[in-house]
Design an enzyme around this catalytic site. Sequence first.
Site: not given
Length: 407
Positions: A196, A280, A335, A354, A361
């Site tokens: 990231d 990304e 989740c 959850c 990050d």
Amino acid sequence: MQLRYAFRRYPDAGQRTALARAFGCARVVFNDAVRAREDARKAGQRFPTAGELSRRLITEAKRTGERAWLGEVSAVVLQQSLRDAEAAYRNFFTSLKGARKGPKLGAPRFKSRKDARQSVRFTANARWSITGSGRLNLPKIGAVKVKWSRTLPATPTSVTVVMDAAGRYVASFVIDTDSVADQARMPETDRTIGIDLGLTHFAVLSDGTKIDSPRFLRRAEKKLKKAQQELSRKQKGSNNRAKARLKVARAHAEVTDARREFHHQLSTKLISENQGIAVEDLSVKGLARTKLAKSVHDPGWASFISMLEYKAERYGRTLVKIGRFTPTSQTCSTCGTVDGPKPLHVREWTCTACGTVHDRDINAAINVKTAAGLAASACGAPVRPGTIPAQREETGSHGLPTEPRAA
């Protein structure tokens, strides 16, 4: 694949004069080719072919009094300049038809002697060579001193001599690498990682590692500001202004070199330690339209991802780029619940489904890895084709020089 290996060159006064002459002759031939094409277009005639331009602008021009000085440089330099003009028009027409990826390209423009970057290219048929003492012997220029930082892995197919805005001379060799040998040098691993990219940290990995952003431009702003102010006070056309301009260019070159070195070290480390890497597909141009433009450009994300692409292809690794609209910062990596957008100042958040507490990050890096399909499969995906740093026009096609070697 083809790569470029660049080395600093240190020509003496006479060699700098010869290089300046070569730069000028190549520039004149390029401009003559563009002018011939434009004249044909305005007259409604067909464009002259490469062979016609070569005969008219080089062979016949050398016999005239106005262009007799073209014979003072290697003919290969002039031919390669014509190839560059042909490639520029070919890319322009391909872009007009929509067959070329990326932004639209404009028509080729005339080159100026005041351009920040000057270059000439010598292919193998120019009979350049590397001497036993490690000097680069170029036709009608001489044996130029080269600072060899490493040994060339194979016989080069061409060399491009570049003078940048900072007045530095660089010899760029095009090398055909052996993919099998390159992949054999990489250690075997089944690790995968998600990355990231951000502003607070240059990169955050899915294993929790955070890599600080060096902020090369921000740290050099004071020095750059002072050098630019000194340049603005100098009288235009004076020698002092030329010296001040060179000082500004060198300050920017230091920032660029430091950033590139950081990208190379980090990308090589990630490629050697991981079989699969997910990143990304960021829209740097869109992010740069905001008030964070300088901070967005400072890390050089596009350059870093480009290095990951060609190194992954070279060493047999898998690089996957996920879509830029994937909600990696909004999704719970535990989740899978999409918890909605969050402002940038929120660095930690708790999933409402959850109850897991996430670092923004690290959670995004894990989601990048999951979205790329690397969380379940370590190395099953094929290697995506990456960019080839060496341009096709630089490769040469007339054989190889005889036994060049690096000192």
